[in-house]
Write a protein that holds these residues in place. Structure first.
Motif, PDB file in Angstrom:
ATOM      1  N   GLN A 164       0.824  -1.207   0.000  1.00 46.84           N
ATOM      2  CA  GLN A 164       0.000   0.000   0.000  1.00 46.84           C
ATOM      3  C   GLN A 164       0.857   1.256   0.000  1.00 46.84           C
ATOM      4  O   GLN A 164       0.504   2.273  -0.580  1.00 46.84           O
ATOM      5  CB  GLN A 164      -0.952  -0.012   1.211  1.00 46.84           C
ATOM      6  CG  GLN A 164      -2.036  -1.073   1.101  1.00 46.84           C
ATOM      7  CD  GLN A 164      -2.988  -1.049   2.281  1.00 46.84           C
ATOM      8  OE1 GLN A 164      -2.677  -0.489   3.326  1.00 46.84           O
ATOM      9  NE2 GLN A 164      -4.139  -1.668   2.111  1.00 46.84           N
ATOM     10  N   ASN A 165       2.000   1.158   0.649  1.00 44.93           N
ATOM     11  CA  ASN A 165       2.934   2.285   0.666  1.00 44.93           C
ATOM     12  C   ASN A 165       4.270   1.810   0.122  1.00 44.93           C
ATOM     13  O   ASN A 165       5.120   1.325   0.859  1.00 44.93           O
ATOM     14  CB  ASN A 165       3.095   2.827   2.091  1.00 44.93           C
ATOM     15  CG  ASN A 165       4.071   4.004   2.140  1.00 44.93           C
ATOM     16  OD1 ASN A 165       4.411   4.583   1.107  1.00 44.93           O
ATOM     17  ND2 ASN A 165       4.512   4.349   3.334  1.00 44.93           N
ATOM     18  N   ASP A 166       4.423   1.944  -1.187  1.00 44.96           N
ATOM     19  CA  ASP A 166       5.620   1.438  -1.841  1.00 44.96           C
ATOM     20  C   ASP A 166       6.863   2.258  -1.497  1.00 44.96           C
ATOM     21  O   ASP A 166       7.985   1.784  -1.634  1.00 44.96           O
ATOM     22  CB  ASP A 166       5.408   1.429  -3.356  1.00 44.96           C
ATOM     23  CG  ASP A 166       6.546   0.761  -4.102  1.00 44.96           C
ATOM     24  OD1 ASP A 166       6.858  -0.388  -3.766  1.00 44.96           O
ATOM     25  OD2 ASP A 166       7.131   1.400  -4.994  1.00 44.96           O
ATOM     26  N   ASN A 167       6.690   3.473  -1.015  1.00 44.70           N
ATOM     27  CA  ASN A 167       7.835   4.344  -0.718  1.00 44.70           C
ATOM     28  C   ASN A 167       8.729   3.785   0.390  1.00 44.70           C
ATOM     29  O   ASN A 167       9.905   4.134   0.469  1.00 44.70           O
ATOM     30  CB  ASN A 167       7.347   5.737  -0.315  1.00 44.70           C
ATOM     31  CG  ASN A 167       6.712   6.474  -1.484  1.00 44.70           C
ATOM     32  OD1 ASN A 167       7.059   6.221  -2.637  1.00 44.70           O
ATOM     33  ND2 ASN A 167       5.765   7.362  -1.195  1.00 44.70           N
ATOM     34  N   LYS A 168       8.176   2.926   1.221  1.00 49.34           N
ATOM     35  CA  LYS A 168       8.995   2.398   2.314  1.00 49.34           C
ATOM     36  C   LYS A 168      10.081   1.438   1.807  1.00 49.34           C
ATOM     37  O   LYS A 168      10.994   1.090   2.557  1.00 49.34           O
ATOM     38  CB  LYS A 168       8.131   1.716   3.362  1.00 49.34           C
ATOM     39  CG  LYS A 168       7.310   0.540   2.887  1.00 49.34           C
ATOM     40  CD  LYS A 168       6.472   0.030   4.061  1.00 49.34           C
ATOM     41  CE  LYS A 168       5.369  -0.910   3.634  1.00 49.34           C
ATOM     42  NZ  LYS A 168       4.536  -1.298   4.773  1.00 49.34           N
TER      43      LYS A 168
END
Length: 333
Positions: free
Chosen positions: A162-166
């Motif tokens: 859901q949060n690919d930036n991590k």
């Protein structure tokens, strides 16, 4: 004074060393050279210095200070030596050194292939997923019309979060921006829905294994079909040039030492998919090992299974296909 002489010797011959070392470096790469062949390394360094000195004394100086034809003969001899070396390898080789061309050919031809029925197989991943596509097509003869592919580099992560930036903190700096620009994860998720079977195959690394379960749960929210996760594989570094000079019996009996991390990763992957409905694990590494855990280098006809330890030749694809477990065949077909 002695040090000064050494420096002058190298400076006079530096251009010759530069020119001569390159064909040898290309040759070593061509034969899939391994760094543990220390004697071969020393030999080529010695030959480089010897030839650079010869060209300096017999060619460079003679061109500078004389006008006779002698340097031309030396030049022709050295040129003929390198040409002969190249054709010696070509004519005496039974192995195709362009294996890598085969690995991605099927996969690349099926990118964004439109599936007309609900029996589609969507394969996502890096060059290891290209191997799996070759197993599907050349090994068990799945119709190409059923297969669609999307390439995701191992450095980007074959993951849907859901949060690919991590993931940016794990990606190499030169890959982080490239991953964001080239991979549209939301669009890939939409394409997954149109298929019956999803195959995730990658050269899984530590952080991608850690996030794999979360990724599978996210996929499961939008995709109700079967998911097959293909584990890591590697039988250890290979050197086709040296293997080809072995007898048939030696090639058949030749074994390699696979890296320990492969089994560790595969065990962790298998545990991560537990209790997720319709998700299956394929431990492809087991098919490449003998009963003692050693890597099988050649098939029973002496053909190379992997040219670099990780990627399959066409003969390697056929070797794996014959050993596919029944449950994996049922999932695919």
């Amino acid at each position: 004074l002695f040090v000064k002489k050494i420096i002058l010797w190298f400076s006079d011959r530096s251009y010759g060393i530069y020119l001569i070392h390159y064909p040898f470096a290309a040759y070593l790469k061509y034969i899939n050279y391994q760094s543990n062949y220390i004697l071969l390394q020393i030999f080529f360094i010695f030959i480089t210095f010897l030839l650079s000195d010869l060209t300096y004394q017999k060619i460079e100086n003679r061109f500078r200070y004389s006008y006779d034809k002698y340097p031309r003969y030396i030049s022709l001899f050295i040129f003929a030596l390198f040409i002969g070396l190249f054709f010696l390898v070509r004519t005496n080789s039974n192995f195709d050194f362009k294996f890598s061309d085969y690995v991605g050919r099927n996969f690349n031809s099926l990118k964004s292939n439109k599936i007309i029925d609900n029996q589609g197989i969507f394969v996502i991943g890096d060059s290891y997923s290209q191997d799996f596509v070759n197993i599907l097509i050349d090994g068990i003869h799945i119709d190409k019309k059923r297969i669609s592919t999307t390439f995701i580099d191992m450095n980007c992560g074959n993951l849907f979060l859901q949060n690919d930036n991590k993931l940016d903190k794990y990606r190499e700096s030169n890959f982080a921006q490239n991953c964001d620009n080239t991979i549209k994860y939301n669009l890939v998720l939409k394409e997954i829905k149109e298929n019956d079977l999803l195959v995730l195959a990658s050269n899984w690394n530590v952080w991608s294994v850690d996030y794999l379960r979360e990724s599978l749960i996210n996929i499961r929210k939008v995709f109700k079909g079967q998911i097959l996760v293909v584990g890591n594989k590697h039988i250890g570094k290979q050197s086709p040039f040296f293997i080809e000079n072995l007898s048939l019996k030696q090639r058949i009996n030749l074994k390699s030492t696979p890296p320990n991390y492969v089994n560790d990763f595969n065990s962790k992957i298998n545990k991560s998919i537990k209790s997720i409905d319709n998700v299956y694990f394929f431990d492809i590494q087991k098919l490449l090992l003998d009963k003692n855990g050693k890597g099988i280098v050649c098939d029973n006809r002496g053909n190379l299974i992997s040219y670099d330890g990780g990627h399959l030749t066409k003969n390697g694809v056929l070797f794996i296909s014959k050993k596919l477990p029944t449950n994996i065949k049922k999932i695919i077909k």
